[in-house]
Enzyme design. Structure first.
Site, PDB file in Angstrom:
ATOM      1  N   LYS A   1     -14.582 135.774 -87.231  1.00  0.00           N
ATOM      2  CA  LYS A   1     -13.066 135.751 -86.431  1.00  0.00           C
ATOM      3  C   LYS A   1     -12.227 136.057 -87.940  1.00  0.00           C
ATOM      4  O   LYS A   1     -12.438 135.479 -88.683  1.00  0.00           O
ATOM      5  CB  LYS A   1     -13.091 134.224 -86.211  1.00  0.00           C
TER       6      LYS A   1
HETATM    7  O1  G3P Z   1      -9.822 128.613 -79.937  1.00  0.00           O
HETATM    8  C1  G3P Z   1      -8.400 127.417 -80.329  1.00  0.00           C
HETATM    9  C2  G3P Z   1      -8.508 126.476 -80.351  1.00  0.00           C
HETATM   10  O2  G3P Z   1      -8.569 125.972 -80.869  1.00  0.00           O
HETATM   11  C3  G3P Z   1      -6.414 125.836 -80.574  1.00  0.00           C
HETATM   12  O3  G3P Z   1      -6.415 125.200 -79.307  1.00  0.00           O
HETATM   13  O4  G3P Z   1      -5.427 122.857 -78.797  1.00  0.00           O
HETATM   14  O5  G3P Z   1      -5.454 123.409 -81.135  1.00  0.00           O
HETATM   15  O6  G3P Z   1      -4.273 125.030 -79.705  1.00  0.00           O
HETATM   16  P1  G3P Z   1      -5.190 124.101 -79.731  1.00  0.00           P
END
Ligand code: G3P
Length: 219
Positions: A83
């Protein structure tokens, strides 16, 4: 649509796998740090329980650093997808790693123009962050629609991996928009099962069954 779990927690991954719902896993530095474990060992552990893509993120922000980390990560297991962040150095690394046959997930995508760049660089996955766009009053799901549309126009093979999914409707709407993958926390995956009418209906069936058994003539 493939379901990925967005976590570095091995128990959560085992739970999802036991349901037969996990096609892959995405991790990021924040998720790994939360676990307080060695990054590479955890990636290998995840690969041992999941039969699918496991995204492991580089932390370097320069091309050479990303290439070095990318090579190490890719060697950990054949399921590893490297990634990289959607910055110019990340796109350069995406192009180079992809041309070596290494799978690359380009993360932190917040616009269709960024997604177009990632596809041109040969990304295996592009990760638009739906919830984080909603957080700043932009329509995250519309971005998924736009990217799917653009990729179809040109026959790009890059898969749209809807990320930052915070609730079941994000998953449903991503599926309706044509995302190839949705990555979600275990809590959201659990919520996908829920419907009160299922619980009410099951209770009624079981109550009727018990009643019928108690009324049946004894042999
Ligand atoms: O895969 C991306 C994710 O981990 C981000 O999630 O909820 O932190 O925006 P969030």
């Amino acid at each position: 649509m493939k379901f990925f779990l967005d976590t570095a927690n091995i128990d959560e991954i085992k739970q999802g796998v036991s349901w037969g719902l996990v096609d892959g896993v995405t991790t990021n530095p924040s998720l790994v740090v939360k676990e307080g474990v060695d990054f590479h060992s955890r990636v290998k552990e995840i690969c041992a329980v999941v039969n699918g893509s496991v995204s492991a993120e580089v932390t370097a922000v320069d091309f050479d650093g990303m290439m070095k980390e990318g090579h190490v990560l890719a060697k950990l297991h054949h399921n590893v997808t490297v990634k990289v962040p959607l910055i110019p150095e990340g796109i350069k690394a995406c192009k180079a790693l992809s041309s070596e046959g290494i799978k690359v997930n380009v993360t932190l995508c917040f616009s269709a123009s960024q997604a177009l760049i990632a596809a041109k660089a040969g990304a295996t996955y592009i990760s638009p962050f739906v919830g984080r766009l909603d957080d700043v009053s932009q329509d995250g799901i519309q971005l998924i629609r736009d990217i799917v549309h653009i990729y179809k126009n040109y026959g790009f093979s890059t898969q749209v991996l809807a990320a930052s999914l915070r609730h079941p409707m994000h998953v449903v709407q991503s599926a309706m928009a044509g995302a190839h993958v949705g990555t979600m926390p275990i809590g959201v995956m659990k919520q996908l099962f829920n419907h009160p009418l299922t619980d009410i209906g099951l209770k009624r069936f079981l109550d009727d069954w018990e009643k019928a058994k108690s009324q049946a003539p004894k042999k």
